[in-house]
Design a protein around this motif. Structure first.
Motif, PDB file in Angstrom:
ATOM      1  N   ALA A   1      30.594  39.406  37.695  1.00 15.59           N
ATOM      2  CA  ALA A   1      31.818  39.688  38.446  1.00 15.59           C
ATOM      3  C   ALA A   1      31.551  39.857  39.931  1.00 15.59           C
ATOM      4  N   LEU A   2      30.392  40.404  40.277  1.00 13.86           N
ATOM      5  CA  LEU A   2      30.091  40.601  41.692  1.00 13.86           C
ATOM      6  C   LEU A   2      29.536  39.348  42.356  1.00 13.86           C
ATOM      7  N   ALA A   3      28.914  38.483  41.573  1.00 11.96           N
ATOM      8  CA  ALA A   3      28.325  37.271  42.157  1.00 11.96           C
ATOM      9  C   ALA A   3      29.313  36.129  42.253  1.00 11.96           C
ATOM     10  N   ALA A   4      30.283  36.103  41.361  1.00 11.87           N
ATOM     11  CA  ALA A   4      31.220  34.974  41.336  1.00 11.87           C
ATOM     12  C   ALA A   4      31.987  34.810  42.641  1.00 11.87           C
TER      13      ALA A   4
ATOM     14  N   VAL B   1      38.513  38.333  41.372  1.00 14.51           N
ATOM     15  CA  VAL B   1      37.261  38.578  40.636  1.00 14.51           C
ATOM     16  C   VAL B   1      36.473  39.712  41.293  1.00 14.51           C
ATOM     17  N   GLY B   2      36.484  39.786  42.633  1.00 15.98           N
ATOM     18  CA  GLY B   2      35.791  40.875  43.321  1.00 15.98           C
ATOM     19  C   GLY B   2      36.390  42.227  42.971  1.00 15.98           C
TER      20      GLY B   2
ATOM     21  N   LEU C   1      46.724  35.345  39.657  1.00 17.65           N
ATOM     22  CA  LEU C   1      45.390  35.930  39.788  1.00 17.65           C
ATOM     23  C   LEU C   1      45.427  37.446  39.653  1.00 17.65           C
ATOM     24  N   THR C   2      46.449  38.074  40.198  1.00 16.97           N
ATOM     25  CA  THR C   2      46.569  39.529  40.074  1.00 16.97           C
ATOM     26  C   THR C   2      46.745  39.952  38.630  1.00 16.97           C
ATOM     27  N   LEU C   3      47.620  39.237  37.921  1.00 16.52           N
ATOM     28  CA  LEU C   3      47.815  39.559  36.506  1.00 16.52           C
ATOM     29  C   LEU C   3      46.524  39.346  35.712  1.00 16.52           C
ATOM     30  N   GLY C   4      45.821  38.266  36.032  1.00 17.29           N
ATOM     31  CA  GLY C   4      44.561  38.022  35.317  1.00 17.29           C
ATOM     32  C   GLY C   4      43.550  39.114  35.587  1.00 17.29           C
ATOM     33  N   GLY C   5      43.409  39.544  36.838  1.00 20.00           N
ATOM     34  CA  GLY C   5      42.464  40.616  37.157  1.00 20.00           C
ATOM     35  C   GLY C   5      42.821  41.908  36.466  1.00 20.00           C
TER      36      GLY C   5
END
Length: 816
Positions: free
Chosen positions: A108-111, A127-128, A70-74
């Protein structure tokens, strides 16, 4: 039921029970591993039950791998968004830009809200974080497109304020996310300082903005909140406060009236923060104390001459450290008291370091001699332009240490008081006589402390441990203003040194140093030299009589040196030659040996021996005087041999000195046949040795025969090397051979070693001319080559030669 089975049966039962427990533990561990696999396995796939005894190892947990992905994806999404904003932004119209910004940022803020409801916390966090980055890019894009003419600093300050509010509200709504609130705290650090810079404010205005921002951070620290928010607020407050403190310190040197309010504000902030951040309360109180000292001392320093700058800071520091007294009434918390004490101690310590050059100049300055002894001229004053207020700083430090009380306070008062006395001649540019007097006063005061350090006997031995020792003693801590500094600096146990012993050692070292300085200065004038040596002799003698332990020994040795100095100075004043002065110096070891009968001092005896060796060295240029000096030294050593504890060493020394005196006297008389004088001594000495060996077979051959053999062999060897004839070498070689054979026959070490050495030296003397002729006739390359071959041979047989040498040493050691 058998309640007491035999040991063998009981051991069998214990082993069986342990085996059953081990098997049950292995079963439970396998079940635990299977349950962990079920919990972290992907949806729709259940982990297989474990086989007995089999456990699959895992290098990382599923949650750890998920977080990495997840970190790499962000990060990749953030990079893509940045590239899009910087590169592809200009190719779209205003409608497209607005739609992209609104859609991407909103998504991005709602997800994260949806992801949190489904239990995907890590995905929601990633995502946040992407959404926060997008808001920053939105702010940048808004400035580039809609507000290109706006001032960059002002826009950044406003954008940071807006982002801090948005992120804070966002984190408040989605409390499952950990990143938005710390990010809001970081963004909140920028508006005020950047706004002050944008408005054209100077360093003081910007620093005030930083102080206000740091105050807001401290308020966050005082409220119950998450740990990450508190840590972020604490770090931010520390960075901004440090910047403001450095700015205030700089302004206190250039513009004190502008820097003082800023420093007071920083001090107030640190003191308030000390209550919110209790683990760092002492450190914050120390910073507050330093800020208070700089705030008060800065304007006062500006109103006084330059040489009063350091005393002003020292006074302010000591006044701050003195605030420890109201603690007893509960006015100031303990942590604040410790910080104030440390701050005041640091300021006072820096002031003392500034005042050290006059101390060193007063101590070492007399060693810089530009003229001869008793010339009547004095060296040029050193540090003539150094501020005289250095003495005032040392005085303030000594008074503060004495006021603090406790053993360490007394020790500090002693050191600083002695330093003050040593600095006075330089700081006040005292005349020659006054400079000597002050140094002698410092010596007397320090030595007086070494004798009576203000407590019980300082050389009292430690009591023997009892059968039931009590609790460990509490380490002695200094009290008072400096004691608060000590407590704040370290909590480690104090080295177990008795306070009385520490004061005594300090006084002895300081007194000796100032005594040397006074003597070096007194060498300029003859009368001053005698006066100072007399005073030092009296002082060190008094300490040797009244003191104890190491202090007593040191003073005894110094007293002997002072007496030797008086004798040498008297000889020089009388115009005696070096040899005559050496004979006069023998008075000192003679007096030392006489006093040692009643007053036992190893240091005094050793120093007397050293003075005697110096006396012998001075008489070397005149052989007649050397012979007399050796004889007198033998008499002194023989008198010392009357004491049982010195008999062995002193008797050997006396014998050697008497023999040397006889040989030197024979050389002075021009005797070419020393055997006529040495053989009458050797024969009775050997007879006496033989009688002693018969009475005491365990006596060493060195004691029985060594002196008698050496009395003839050594002078004869000296005569052989200056005798061109063959008669003496032949007779001496024959005699040495006989002595060597007798030593080997009766297994006596002294005859074997002395005779063998004499035989080898005689042979070397006889062969030396032929060796010289042979070496001269050989090619020049042959001696180095032979030496190299010898080294190779020795190296190749080193182990065997070493064994042979050890065997020879063992055989010699077994001889008498």
């Amino acid at each position: 039921m058998d309640m007491n089975p035999p040991p063998v049966e009981e051991l069998r039962r214990v082993d069986a029970e342990l085996a059953r427990l081990d098997a049950r533990r292995a079963e439970l561990l396998a079940r635990r591993a299977w349950l962990l696999g079920v919990l972290y396995a992907p949806a729709g796939r259940a982990a297989a039950p474990p086989f007995p005894g089999v456990a699959a190892p895992a290098e990382t947990s599923p949650r750890g791998a998920q977080n990495v992905l997840l970190t790499l994806g962000g990060i990749l999404l953030a990079v893509a968004a940045l590239a899009f904003t910087l590169v592809s932004w200009g190719s779209m119209g205003i409608a497209g830009r607005s739609a992209v910004l609104l859609a991407v940022t909103s998504a991005a803020l709602a997800a994260p809200a949806v992801l949190l409801r489904r239990g995907l916390g890590s995905t929601a966090e990633a995502v946040g974080a992407l959404g926060l980055v997008l808001t920053v890019l939105d702010a940048y894009a808004l400035h580039r497109v809609a507000l290109p003419g706006t001032d960059g600093l002002g826009y950044t300050a406003a954008a940071a304020a807006v982002l801090a509010g948005v992120w804070g509200g966002y984190g408040g709504l989605l409390r499952g996310l950990r990143l938005p609130l710390p990010a809001a705290v970081v963004a909140a650090q920028l508006p005020l300082p950047l706004g002050a810079l944008a408005a054209g404010g100077g360093p003081a205005v910007v620093a005030w903005a930083a102080v206000l921002t740091a105050a807001a951070d401290v308020l966050v620290l005082g409220r119950p909140s998450r740990s990450e928010v508190r840590v972020t607020a604490g770090v931010s407050a520390g960075v901004l406060a440090a910047w403001a403190l450095l700015t205030g310190a700089g302004l206190s040197l250039t513009d004190p009236w502008t820097g003082a309010p800023l420093l007071l504000g920083c001090a107030a902030l640190c003191l308030y923060a000390a209550g919110a951040a209790r683990p760092a309360a002492s450190t914050l109180a120390t910073l507050a104390g330093l800020a208070l000292v700089a705030a008060v001392a800065g304007p006062a320093r500006a109103a006084l001459p330059a040489e009063w700058a350091v005393p002003v800071y020292v006074v302010c520091g000591l006044a701050l450290a003195a605030l420890w007294r109201p603690v007893r009434a509960g006015w100031i918390p303990e942590a604040v008291r410790g910080g104030f004490g440390l701050a005041g101690g640091v300021v006072a310590g820096l002031g003392v370091l500034w005042a050290l050059p006059p101390v060193l100049a007063g101590l070492l300055g007399p060693a810089d001699r530009s003229a001869g002894l008793w010339s009547g001229t004095h060296a040029a004053p050193v540090l003539a332009d150094y501020p005289a207020t250095a003495a005032l700083v040392l005085l303030l430090g000594a008074v503060a240490a004495a006021t603090a009380g406790g053993p360490w306070g007394r020790w500090g008062a002693v050191v600083l008081g002695w330093s003050l006395l040593m600095a006075l001649p330089v700081a006040l540019e005292l005349p020659y006589a006054a400079g000597i007097a002050v140094r002698l006063v410092a010596t007397a005061a320090a030595l007086g402390l070494a004798v009576r350090p203000g407590g019980p006997t300082h050389d009292r031995p430690e009591p023997a441990p009892g059968p039931a020792p009590g609790p460990a003693p509490v380490p002695v801590r200094p009290e008072g203003a400096w004691g608060a500094s000590w407590t704040a600096v370290t909590a480690a146990p104090v080295v177990p040194v008795a306070p009385g012993a520490l004061l005594a050692w300090t006084g002895s070292a300081a007194g000796t140093a100032s005594a040397v300085s006074a003597l070096l200065l007194a060498l300029d004038v003859r009368a001053a030299t005698f006066g100072v040596l007399g005073v030092l002799l009296a002082l060190f003698t008094a300490v040797a009589v009244l003191g104890g332990g190491t202090v007593r020994e040191t003073a005894a040795g110094a007293a002997v040196l002072a007496a030797a100095g008086l004798v040498g100075a008297g000889a020089a004043a009388a115009g005696l030659s070096g040899a005559a002065a050496g004979l006069a110096l023998l008075i000192v070891p003679a007096a030392t040996a006489a006093l040692a009968v009643r007053v036992r001092s190893v240091a005094a005896e050793v120093t007397g021996v050293a003075v005697g060796a110096l006396a012998l060295a001075l008489t070397v240029p005149r052989p007649a005087a050397l012979a007399l000096a050796l004889a007198l030294g033998g008499v002194i050593a023989a008198a010392t041999a009357l004491r049982a504890e010195r008999r062995r060493a002193a008797s050997w020394t006396a014998g050697a000195l008497f023999l040397a005196a006889a040989w030197v006297r024979l050389a002075v008389w021009g005797v070419t046949v020393p055997e006529a004088y040495t053989l009458p001594v050797t024969v009775p000495a050997l007879v006496v040795g033989l009688l002693r060996r018969r009475r005491d077979p365990a006596a060493s051959s060195w004691v029985a025969y060594g002196p008698g053999l050496a009395a003839t062999l050594v002078p004869s060897l000296a005569a052989v090397w200056s005798d061109p004839h063959w008669t003496r070498p032949l007779l001496l070689g024959t005699g040495a051979l006989a002595v060597t054979l007798l030593g080997a026959r009766f297994r006596l070490q002294a005859p074997l070693v002395l005779g063998g050495a004499a035989l080898v030296l005689v042979a070397a003397h006889e062969l030396a001319p032929y060796v010289v002729q042979l070496v001269g006739a050989l090619p020049r390359w042959l001696p180095p080559a032979a030496a190299g071959l010898l080294l190779l041979a020795v190296g190749a047989t080193y182990e065997r030669r070493l064994r042979e040498a050890r065997a020879l040493r063992g055989r010699l050691a077994r001889m008498r």
